[in-house]
Each structure stands twice: as structure tokens, then as C-alpha cells.
Design a protein around this motif. Sequence first.
Motif, PDB file in Angstrom:
ATOM      1  N   UNK A  65       0.568  -1.262   0.320  1.00  0.00           N
ATOM      2  CA  UNK A  65       0.105  -0.048   0.075  1.00  0.00           C
ATOM      3  C   UNK A  65       0.987   1.237   0.098  1.00  0.00           C
ATOM      4  N   UNK A  66       0.263   2.429  -0.001  1.00  0.00           N
ATOM      5  CA  UNK A  66       1.045   3.676  -0.388  1.00  0.00           C
ATOM      6  C   UNK A  66       1.648   4.196   0.797  1.00  0.00           C
ATOM      7  N   UNK A  67       1.125   3.761   1.985  1.00  0.00           N
ATOM      8  CA  UNK A  67       1.810   4.091   3.197  1.00  0.00           C
ATOM      9  C   UNK A  67       3.206   3.354   3.554  1.00  0.00           C
ATOM     10  N   UNK A  68       3.282   2.176   3.177  1.00  0.00           N
ATOM     11  CA  UNK A  68       4.585   1.383   3.196  1.00  0.00           C
ATOM     12  C   UNK A  68       5.406   1.830   2.254  1.00  0.00           C
ATOM     13  N   UNK A  69       4.868   1.947   0.942  1.00  0.00           N
ATOM     14  CA  UNK A  69       5.741   2.587  -0.309  1.00  0.00           C
ATOM     15  C   UNK A  69       6.473   4.080   0.120  1.00  0.00           C
ATOM     16  N   UNK A  70       5.677   4.931   0.718  1.00  0.00           N
ATOM     17  CA  UNK A  70       6.236   6.199   1.137  1.00  0.00           C
ATOM     18  C   UNK A  70       7.064   6.188   2.152  1.00  0.00           C
ATOM     19  N   UNK A 152       4.855  15.167   2.557  1.00  0.00           N
ATOM     20  CA  UNK A 152       5.993  14.993   1.802  1.00  0.00           C
ATOM     21  C   UNK A 152       5.771  14.607   0.573  1.00  0.00           C
ATOM     22  N   UNK A 153       4.819  13.688   0.432  1.00  0.00           N
ATOM     23  CA  UNK A 153       4.443  12.800  -0.905  1.00  0.00           C
ATOM     24  C   UNK A 153       3.281  13.545  -1.605  1.00  0.00           C
ATOM     25  N   UNK A 154       3.259  13.159  -2.822  1.00  0.00           N
ATOM     26  CA  UNK A 154       2.101  13.047  -3.458  1.00  0.00           C
ATOM     27  C   UNK A 154       0.635  12.439  -2.937  1.00  0.00           C
ATOM     28  N   UNK A 155      -0.570  13.044  -3.123  1.00  0.00           N
ATOM     29  CA  UNK A 155      -1.531  12.697  -2.232  1.00  0.00           C
ATOM     30  C   UNK A 155      -2.052  11.395  -2.715  1.00  0.00           C
ATOM     31  N   UNK A 156      -1.953  10.990  -3.780  1.00  0.00           N
ATOM     32  CA  UNK A 156      -2.409   9.519  -4.477  1.00  0.00           C
ATOM     33  C   UNK A 156      -1.191   8.694  -4.903  1.00  0.00           C
ATOM     34  N   UNK A 157      -1.190   7.616  -4.758  1.00  0.00           N
ATOM     35  CA  UNK A 157      -0.258   6.674  -5.479  1.00  0.00           C
ATOM     36  C   UNK A 157      -0.127   7.037  -6.886  1.00  0.00           C
ATOM     37  N   UNK A 158       1.008   7.475  -7.533  1.00  0.00           N
ATOM     38  CA  UNK A 158       1.033   7.399  -9.016  1.00  0.00           C
ATOM     39  C   UNK A 158       0.938   6.307 -10.033  1.00  0.00           C
ATOM     40  N   UNK A 159       0.798   5.098  -9.386  1.00  0.00           N
ATOM     41  CA  UNK A 159       0.643   3.776 -10.065  1.00  0.00           C
ATOM     42  C   UNK A 159      -0.293   2.873  -9.387  1.00  0.00           C
ATOM     43  N   UNK A 160      -0.920   2.156 -10.384  1.00  0.00           N
ATOM     44  CA  UNK A 160      -1.468   1.065  -9.536  1.00  0.00           C
ATOM     45  C   UNK A 160      -0.800   0.048  -8.839  1.00  0.00           C
ATOM     46  N   UNK A 161      -1.185  -0.231  -7.503  1.00  0.00           N
ATOM     47  CA  UNK A 161      -0.347  -1.195  -6.920  1.00  0.00           C
ATOM     48  C   UNK A 161      -0.525  -2.579  -6.864  1.00  0.00           C
ATOM     49  N   UNK A 162      -1.878  -3.048  -7.093  1.00  0.00           N
ATOM     50  CA  UNK A 162      -1.995  -4.303  -7.374  1.00  0.00           C
ATOM     51  C   UNK A 162      -1.287  -5.229  -8.358  1.00  0.00           C
ATOM     52  N   UNK A 163      -0.866  -4.543  -9.240  1.00  0.00           N
ATOM     53  CA  UNK A 163      -0.133  -5.484 -10.403  1.00  0.00           C
ATOM     54  C   UNK A 163       1.133  -5.568 -10.152  1.00  0.00           C
ATOM     55  N   UNK A 164       1.952  -4.770  -9.228  1.00  0.00           N
ATOM     56  CA  UNK A 164       3.362  -4.716  -8.816  1.00  0.00           C
ATOM     57  C   UNK A 164       3.731  -5.842  -8.353  1.00  0.00           C
ATOM     58  N   UNK A 165       5.062  -6.431  -8.944  1.00  0.00           N
ATOM     59  CA  UNK A 165       5.535  -7.503  -8.487  1.00  0.00           C
ATOM     60  C   UNK A 165       6.941  -7.145  -7.765  1.00  0.00           C
ATOM     61  N   UNK A 189       9.325   4.080 -13.983  1.00  0.00           N
ATOM     62  CA  UNK A 189       9.616   5.065 -12.901  1.00  0.00           C
ATOM     63  C   UNK A 189       8.347   6.205 -12.832  1.00  0.00           C
ATOM     64  N   UNK A 190       8.186   6.259 -11.652  1.00  0.00           N
ATOM     65  CA  UNK A 190       6.844   7.252 -11.190  1.00  0.00           C
ATOM     66  C   UNK A 190       7.433   8.097 -10.268  1.00  0.00           C
ATOM     67  N   UNK A 191       6.758   9.430 -10.247  1.00  0.00           N
ATOM     68  CA  UNK A 191       7.152  10.519  -9.312  1.00  0.00           C
ATOM     69  C   UNK A 191       6.320  10.219  -8.256  1.00  0.00           C
ATOM     70  N   UNK A 192       7.059   9.985  -7.130  1.00  0.00           N
ATOM     71  CA  UNK A 192       6.147   9.971  -5.711  1.00  0.00           C
ATOM     72  C   UNK A 192       6.498  10.992  -4.732  1.00  0.00           C
ATOM     73  N   UNK A 193       7.322  11.703  -4.816  1.00  0.00           N
ATOM     74  CA  UNK A 193       7.682  12.929  -3.937  1.00  0.00           C
ATOM     75  C   UNK A 193       7.451  14.164  -4.411  1.00  0.00           C
ATOM     76  N   UNK A 194       6.797  15.050  -3.648  1.00  0.00           N
ATOM     77  CA  UNK A 194       6.106  16.484  -3.982  1.00  0.00           C
ATOM     78  C   UNK A 194       6.976  17.169  -4.519  1.00  0.00           C
ATOM     79  N   UNK A 195       7.131  18.238  -5.233  1.00  0.00           N
ATOM     80  CA  UNK A 195       7.890  19.287  -5.583  1.00  0.00           C
ATOM     81  C   UNK A 195       8.273  19.923  -4.151  1.00  0.00           C
TER      82      UNK A 195
END
Length: 200
Positions: A65-70, A152-165, A189-195
Amino acid sequence: LSLYSFNIHVLSTSESFFYCYPETVGGKGSDEVVSMFHNFIFTKLDTKVKHLEVFCDSCGGQNKNYTVFRFLHYVVSVAKKLETIKVTFPIRGHSYLECDRNMSLINTKSQTELPEDWIHVFQSARVKPSPFQVIDVDQVLLRNWTRFLQPMFKKKCPFPSRPIRQILFEAGHIRLVQHRSNFNGAWESSVIRSVNPTSN
């Protein structure tokens, strides 16, 4: 009352850590997982380790999930504790994690009345190569990481997490995260951190 346990198994040393706590202390969500993972990385992990590889199941409410990724991006790019973290989510039914084998050693039919009794059961469940290390989790250890990481991060995850291996966090990529939906293809690659780290 239910007693929850979170297991981290170190493949290089066969050490195994069980974070245990009753439902009166916390739940089983992403904030609890990140809190215990934070405790492991910053207090239990060998300080010589700079590149960490993690294998875990694809439970969306806990690990994927996005919390773990961040949080993992935070460890590498903000706290600068590690240089890289790569997480692999094995295909369900095709892989057996060491944590599953560790749980099979716990006698779930033990006669217990208090959480302390269960901690003793965990501590005595394995002798070789070393006994399980049991951490009695309290509310001080559990923190609201979702709220802490949000600015510190974008509000929503910039990529769908379900398909991620696999997902990769590198110190050289301050704003990026690399991910792929297979185990040997090209990385995306996806941008996850806010400017601006104070806004989304």
C-alpha cells in the motif's frame, strides 16, 4: 481478546523477530506494519547493511500500500538510513516465505490466559538456530505514519499497486520510485515525492 504478531525473518542470519501485541494496543493496518518495520530497520538491522531486499505477501491493507511505499522512500531519501530497498511480492501459491514456516512452529493450542503467556510460547517455539526474539509492542512504538508522511509525498499513489511484483527505492532518485509488474522485465519510473515537501 486477539493477540497480533508481526514476523520479520532475516535470511542472512536466520534471526527471527516477532512483534506481539493485543488488540487493545493496536490494529493490523499499514501504520502498525510501518511502525514495526521502522523499529526493525533503525534498532535491529545490522548497521553495516546498506542494501535491503524484502520479500512479503501482497496483502493490500498491510504490506502492499501507499503508506508502506512512502515509508520505504522516506528511509532511503529522507532519513538516508539505507542506499537501496527492493521489495518483491511473490506469486501467491508458488512461494513459501520463511515467516510462514516460523508461524507453523507456534503451538496455537497452548494453554494461555494473558498476553505474557503467549509471549512465552513464542519465545520457546524455536531453539535452533536461535530462539525467536519477541518484542512486546506498546502504544509508544505504534505511530500514525500515514499522517506524518502525507505532506512530503503526492496525495495519491501515481501507479496501480495491485499489479506490482517488484518495487525499488534508490538514494539517487530523490523523487522517483521504480516498479515493475514482473520479475525480470524493464523497470518503470513514477514521481512519488512532492516538489514542495509541504504541499501535495
